[in-house]
Write a protein that holds these residues in place. Structure first.
Motif, mmCIF file in Angstrom:
data_model
loop_
_atom_site.group_PDB
_atom_site.id
_atom_site.type_symbol
_atom_site.label_atom_id
_atom_site.label_comp_id
_atom_site.label_asym_id
_atom_site.label_seq_id
_atom_site.Cartn_x
_atom_site.Cartn_y
_atom_site.Cartn_z
ATOM 1 N N ARG A 20 11.787 -17.307 -3.552
ATOM 2 C CA ARG A 20 12.811 -16.470 -4.163
ATOM 3 C C ARG A 20 12.184 -15.266 -4.842
ATOM 4 O O ARG A 20 11.026 -15.289 -5.261
ATOM 5 N N HIS A 21 12.957 -14.232 -4.953
ATOM 6 C CA HIS A 21 12.526 -13.027 -5.653
ATOM 7 C C HIS A 21 12.101 -13.410 -7.077
ATOM 8 O O HIS A 21 12.722 -14.260 -7.709
ATOM 9 N N LYS A 22 11.053 -12.738 -7.570
ATOM 10 C CA LYS A 22 10.501 -13.100 -8.880
ATOM 11 C C LYS A 22 11.553 -13.109 -9.987
ATOM 12 O O LYS A 22 11.566 -13.959 -10.855
ATOM 13 N N LYS A 23 12.434 -12.128 -9.891
ATOM 14 C CA LYS A 23 13.388 -11.994 -10.996
ATOM 15 C C LYS A 23 14.482 -13.063 -10.979
ATOM 16 O O LYS A 23 15.281 -13.136 -11.913
ATOM 17 N N CYS A 24 14.547 -13.860 -9.915
ATOM 18 C CA CYS A 24 15.628 -14.853 -9.833
ATOM 19 C C CYS A 24 15.545 -15.852 -10.979
ATOM 20 O O CYS A 24 16.553 -16.322 -11.479
ATOM 21 N N GLN A 25 14.311 -16.167 -11.371
ATOM 22 C CA GLN A 25 14.140 -17.188 -12.390
ATOM 23 C C GLN A 25 14.734 -16.789 -13.734
ATOM 24 O O GLN A 25 15.117 -17.637 -14.522
ATOM 25 N N SER A 26 14.796 -15.490 -13.979
ATOM 26 C CA SER A 26 15.303 -15.083 -15.295
ATOM 27 C C SER A 26 16.749 -14.591 -15.224
ATOM 28 O O SER A 26 17.284 -14.090 -16.201
ATOM 29 N N LYS A 27 17.352 -14.728 -14.060
ATOM 30 C CA LYS A 27 18.741 -14.271 -13.955
ATOM 31 C C LYS A 27 19.689 -15.204 -14.717
ATOM 32 O O LYS A 27 19.491 -16.415 -14.750
ATOM 33 N N ASN A 84 18.082 -2.425 -6.278
ATOM 34 C CA ASN A 84 18.832 -3.303 -7.164
ATOM 35 C C ASN A 84 18.446 -4.776 -7.023
ATOM 36 O O ASN A 84 19.068 -5.641 -7.621
ATOM 37 N N GLU A 124 19.895 -8.423 -6.927
ATOM 38 C CA GLU A 124 21.350 -8.502 -7.078
ATOM 39 C C GLU A 124 21.992 -8.638 -5.697
ATOM 40 O O GLU A 124 21.475 -8.115 -4.710
ATOM 41 N N CYS A 126 19.115 -14.577 -4.425
ATOM 42 C CA CYS A 126 18.579 -15.690 -5.218
ATOM 43 C C CYS A 126 19.076 -17.046 -4.731
ATOM 44 O O CYS A 126 18.654 -18.077 -5.244
#
Ligand code: UDP
Ligand code: MN
Length: 507
Positions: free
Chosen positions: A30-37, A205, A208, A263
């Motif tokens: 998963r994209h790195k930022k998925c964990q903090s979404k 983006n 998202e 995500c």
């Protein structure tokens, strides 16, 4: 006993480590930022619908267990396994008993006779009671935290349909691996599923969710309310095929939208062999396509029929209800879908291949008895000049196709420039359909044959008669004639290409 116990704990440790490893591995896709979404605290409940026909035991249960293990427990209200008249024994009583004993949320629904995945999905959807329907294939693996990214946008707007990214579970090793980093769903005019690039604004983006014109098929989430407002699937669609287009068109044309959620990832086993015989239902795919085209595609249906002319003769059956639904929901014309949602589809998959803008032999203006030839004994890959003739040892007919490449008339092979340093040879390579080092342009006014961005031109060596690339200087050896140049096509050329690749330099 003690020894055994110790062993047991050791095994358990190993198992946990193993589990942890594969968990991290899967997580990594998963994209790195998925964990903090962050997602809404209160999300709608879900009925998962899984149709199956003679699915394997392990893959079917992997689907169920991954859903149960990787979703917030309270969100999964029920899982329907819809048996589309499987013939394998273990999918009957053995499955019933297993589910009864181990899987409280799972309900098995049996369809009386083999009727295909569309009917099976509808059968599950009709029994569902949760807010959102999630459809999955029977050989999938829901990835880490796959569910909230699908549910959050639906909770905010019930007319949003969500698709996960589909990863690959290898059919031979069951290894889980990423397919790619996503694309927008589309189709060509034979209705093969195709993909369009993610738009730059959506790339910026990431991760998202982004709009996608059509879904790939069996993996998506839709609010139960919206699904039934749209009439579910057209019940006249038989077995499988075309249903993903029908639902996607309906969603877009009738007031909804469809998004891919980076995500949310679900692995899918792409099968090597279909383990079941085709039902004896005639050309059901043709009939399905015809129904979808007739009801939803307006004047664009014609493009499909131009590519598959026998569809015109297939009886689509009664379409009254579908057409009434379209009217009742006040759905937009297909042209709207093609220009607003799938606006780059026509450029990439043109319904009518544009005419070539030039074709025939290509000769140096100063030596019209010589022709560019693509067949040079063993050195098949290098272009050179040879006396013009039409025999088995020559290959002198070329097409300047709408992809802006120059192709041999007799083979799928194009003029290519692996190295564009001046004096490097022009070679032949399989056509890669547009762009890169196969981009050529002929200017009938200056007679230059330009490569790529237009600074370099086709040139030739009078001694060896080899063709090579050089800075354009308008010298005699850079001037070429081509048998037939379609002036009208040439004029349209830039307009077509601008739509495909964006404006290019004048070259
Ligand atoms: N399926 C079904 N009846 C059929 C064909 C397929 O219930 O006649 C099920 C199948 O078991 C799977 C889903 O529908 O869960 C999608 O089919 P499949 O996986 O064959 O499609 P693919 O992924 O190959 O496009
Ligand atoms: Mn499948």
């Amino acid at each position: 006993m003690r020894h055994q116990l110790k062993n047991f704990y050791r095994m358990k440790m190993l198992y946990l480590m193993e589990h942890q490893n594969s968990y991290q591995k899967i997580q990594r896709y998963r994209h790195k930022k998925c964990q903090s979404k962050k997602y809404l605290a209160s999300l709608p409940t879900v009925s998962v619908v899984v149709p199956f026909h003679n699915e394997h035991w392990s893959t079917l249960l992997r689907t169920v267990y991954s859903v149960l293990n990787r979703s917030p427990e309270h969100l999964i209200k029920e899982i329907f396994l819809v048996d589309d008249a499987s013939t394998k024994d273990f999918l009957k009583k053995k499955l019933d008993d297993y589910v009864e004993k181990n899987l409280k949320k799972v309900k098995i629904v049996r369809v009386k006779e083999r009727s295909g995945l569309i009917t099976a999905r509808l059968a599950g959807a009709k029994l569902a009671t949760a807010d959102v329907l999630v459809f999955l294939d029977s050989h999938t693996e829901a990835n880490v935290n796959w569910l909230p990214p699908l549910l959050d946008p639906i909770a905010r707007n019930y007319r949003t349909v969500m698709c996960p990214f589909i990863d690959v579970v290898a059919h031979d090793t069951f290894e889980y691996r990423a397919q790619d980093e996503g694309a927008r769903g589309a189709f060509d005019w034979e209705f093969f599923y195709k993909r369009l690039p993610i738009l730059p604004k959506d790339l910026e983006n990431m991760p998202e969710p982004f709009e996608s014109p059509v879904m790939a098929g069996g993996l998506f989430a839709i609010s139960r309310r919206f699904f039934w407002e749209l009439g579910g699937y057209d019940p006249g669609l038989d077995i499988w095929g075309g249903e993903q287009y029908e639902l996607s068109f309906k969603v877009w044309q009738c007031g909804g939208r469809m998004l891919d959620a980076p995500c949310s990832r679900v692995g899918h086993i792409y099968r090597k062999f279909a383990p079941f015989p085709n039902p004896n239902h005639g050309d059901f795919i043709g009939k399905n396509y015809r129904r979808v085209a007739e009801v939803w595609m307006d004047e664009y249906a014609e493009y499909l029929y131009q590519h598959r002319s026998h569809y015109r003769r297939i009886d689509p059956g009664d379409l009254t209800e579908q057409k009434e639904l379209r009217k009742r929901l006040n759905c937009k014309p297909f042209r709207w879908f093609m220009t607003q949602v799938a606006f780059d589809l026509i450029g990439k998959y043109p319904p009518v291949e544009p005419e070539p803008f030039a074709k025939g032999t290509i000769r140096p203006e100063s030596h019209p008895q010589l022709c560019v030839d693509a067949r040079r004994g063993k050195q098949m890959d290098k272009l050179y000049l040879k006396s013009c003739m039409e025999d088995a040892q020559s290959e002198q007919q070329f097409i300047f196709t709408w992809h802006k490449d120059i192709r041999s008339k007799s083979r799928n092979i194009c003029w290519d420039l692996p190295d564009s340093t001046p004096l490097k040879p022009v070679v032949l390579y399989s056509c890669h359909l547009g762009g890169g080092n196969q981009l050529w342009r002929y200017r009938p006014d200056t007679k230059l044959l330009k490569h790529g961005d237009g600074a370099k031109c086709l040139d030739w060596n009078r001694e060896t008669r080899d063709l090579y690339i050089n800075w354009c200087d308008g010298s005699a050896t850079q001037r070429w004639t081509v048998d037939s140049v379609d002036q009208k096509m040439m004029a349209q050329w830039d307009k077509v290409m601008d739509r495909v690749t964006g404006p290019t330099n004048d070259y």
